[in-house]
Motif scaffolding. Structure first.
Motif, PDB file in Angstrom:
ATOM      1  N   VAL A 180      -1.933  -1.521  -3.987  1.00  0.00           N
ATOM      2  CA  VAL A 180      -3.008  -0.570  -3.749  1.00  0.00           C
ATOM      3  C   VAL A 180      -2.359   0.788  -3.502  1.00  0.00           C
ATOM      4  O   VAL A 180      -1.492   0.918  -2.626  1.00  0.00           O
ATOM      5  CB  VAL A 180      -3.888  -0.968  -2.547  1.00  0.00           C
ATOM      6  N   PHE A 206      -2.112  -5.392   4.532  1.00  0.00           N
ATOM      7  CA  PHE A 206      -0.848  -5.289   3.798  1.00  0.00           C
ATOM      8  C   PHE A 206       0.349  -5.703   4.653  1.00  0.00           C
ATOM      9  O   PHE A 206       0.340  -5.542   5.878  1.00  0.00           O
ATOM     10  CB  PHE A 206      -0.644  -3.849   3.307  1.00  0.00           C
ATOM     11  N   TYR A 214      -9.427  -3.345   3.739  1.00  0.00           N
ATOM     12  CA  TYR A 214      -7.966  -3.394   3.875  1.00  0.00           C
ATOM     13  C   TYR A 214      -7.445  -3.324   5.305  1.00  0.00           C
ATOM     14  O   TYR A 214      -6.239  -3.226   5.507  1.00  0.00           O
ATOM     15  CB  TYR A 214      -7.346  -2.268   3.049  1.00  0.00           C
ATOM     16  N   CYS A 264      -1.870   4.108   8.031  1.00  0.00           N
ATOM     17  CA  CYS A 264      -0.888   3.065   7.735  1.00  0.00           C
ATOM     18  C   CYS A 264      -0.867   1.997   8.823  1.00  0.00           C
ATOM     19  O   CYS A 264      -0.748   0.795   8.530  1.00  0.00           O
ATOM     20  CB  CYS A 264       0.502   3.684   7.575  1.00  0.00           C
ATOM     21  N   PHE A 269       0.849  -1.189   0.000  1.00  0.00           N
ATOM     22  CA  PHE A 269       0.000   0.000   0.000  1.00  0.00           C
ATOM     23  C   PHE A 269       0.887   1.242   0.000  1.00  0.00           C
ATOM     24  O   PHE A 269       1.856   1.319   0.762  1.00  0.00           O
ATOM     25  CB  PHE A 269      -0.919   0.045   1.225  1.00  0.00           C
ATOM     26  N   VAL A 274       3.976  -0.917   3.691  1.00  0.00           N
ATOM     27  CA  VAL A 274       3.548   0.427   3.291  1.00  0.00           C
ATOM     28  C   VAL A 274       4.803   1.201   2.909  1.00  0.00           C
ATOM     29  O   VAL A 274       5.816   1.140   3.610  1.00  0.00           O
ATOM     30  CB  VAL A 274       2.796   1.164   4.418  1.00  0.00           C
TER      31      VAL A 274
END
Length: 378
Positions: A217, A266, A262, A309, A195, A269
């Motif tokens: 993403v 992930f 989401y 995040c 991400f 980041v």
């Protein structure tokens, strides 16, 4: 159906600056000089008050007449994309991460966004003109930026090095080299599900998808960047899973659909956030437009983006961002320390800080233009 992306050709680039040439005498009497305060003054008057000789002006005029020589070289070195896009070099060693290594990969990005990067992004420093506006005024409107008629600029022009003046005196927006994104992921992050709260002119998607990531993403506030990133991935990485959103990153936690999809999703980041007011991007949704003071920017943009995040990262997931203090407007603005402090206050644990060499993105007296690659873990 979407319109397939198009790279700007050399012929198209040269055509932008096509104009009927006037004689030297007409140039002398019709051209204007843009002063540091923005005021326009006739070239003849400027020559009298600054003792600029006719010989020096002729050197500049010759460049205007033969503009395609400089513009052609600029296209070849800075805009010509190399297709296919495959990164074939080995990842850079961790001890030698350099944003200016193998710059051909930047050409792809600069070509895709030549208007946004060269024309629309402005310097946050006073009296540093935008590169595109200077060459557009000179080649199309016979308007000369006053710095082109200073002794040092005249010296380089007489040596046939006006391009050095353009690149040294005038602002061009920074670009993250996709090769360094590729190298950081290969050497350090090893991310698969990525991400990025900003899109980095599509350079993040390019670097990560070349480095083996299977899901990307990304988010940005500039609609053209969101559109072109989607087109770029569809064209060159059609098998990849991706989603591009267009929103201020600090607002994404309010979007229930995004957060439901989401949350803790992930493993990585990555981004290089705005260096406060070092570069001023187009659009009213930019963080520098929304937050009028440094303190408001830290809380309204940075803290909320870091909270986002934290929410979308898996446990033990890594966040990596690249920042520097050289965009600071004063000694009271300590970007690296303040941004890292907030990152740890949100809940991240510091892992490592690496150095990345980079050249200056604007004219300043800062000797150390290295940037910090900051890595934290959830």
């Amino acid at each position: 159906m979407y319109k397939e992306m198009h790279f700007l050709t050399k012929e198209e680039f040269l055509h932008i600056f096509r104009k009927k040439t006037i004689s030297f005498e007409d140039f002398i009497h019709k051209a204007q000089v843009r002063r540091g305060n923005g005021e326009l003054k006739l070239l003849t008057e400027h020559m009298k008050t600054t003792n600029v000789s006719k010989k020096s002006v002729r050197q500049l005029y010759n460049n205007v007449v033969n503009r395609n020589e400089y513009l052609g070289r600029f296209y070849d070195t800075s805009l010509e994309p190399e297709i296919p896009l495959t990164i074939t070099e080995k990842p850079m060693p961790v001890a030698a991460l350099n944003n200016n290594a193998v710059v051909k990969y930047k050409n792809v990005i600069r070509n895709m966004y030549y208007k946004e990067i060269l024309r629309d992004t402005q310097s946050g420093f006073d009296n540093v003109s935008n590169y595109w506006s200077v060459i557009e005024n000179l080649y199309l409107h016979d308007i000369i930026d006053y710095k082109l008629l200073t002794p040092s600029a005249i010296h380089y022009t007489e040596e046939g090095r006006l391009g050095s003046v353009f690149s040294s005196f005038y602002f061009r927006a920074s670009i993250m080299n996709p090769y360094i994104v590729y190298s950081i992921n290969k050497r350090i992050l090893k991310g698969i599900k990525i991400f990025t709260p900003t899109l980095g002119w599509s350079s993040y998607s390019y670097g990560f998808l070349e480095s083996g990531a299977t899901e990307y993403v990304g988010n940005d506030v500039i609609p053209s960047v969101c559109k072109k990133t989607s087109e770029f991935i569809r064209k060159f990485y059609p098998e990849s899973s991706f989603e591009i959103t267009c929103s201020p990153s600090e607002d994404l936690t309010k979007k229930s659909g995004f957060m439901k999809k989401y949350k803790e999703h992930f493993d990585t980041v990555f981004f290089s956030p705005p260096y406060y007011r070092l570069e001023l991007y187009a659009g009213k949704m930019q963080s520098t437009h929304r937050y009028k003071t440094y303190e408001a920017w830290l809380e309204g943009y940075w803290r909320k983006t870091i909270l986002l995040c934290f929410e979308v990262l898996q446990k033990d997931g890594k966040i990596c961002y690249i920042i520097s203090d050289y965009g600071s407007e004063s000694k009271e603005v300590t970007l690296v320390a303040d941004m890292n402090r907030i990152t740890q206050e949100v809940g991240f644990k510091k892992m490592k800080i690496y150095k990345m060499f980079n050249k200056s993105v604007t004219v300043n007296k800062q000797e150390d233009n290295s940037e910090s690659i900051c890595i934290f873990i959830k």
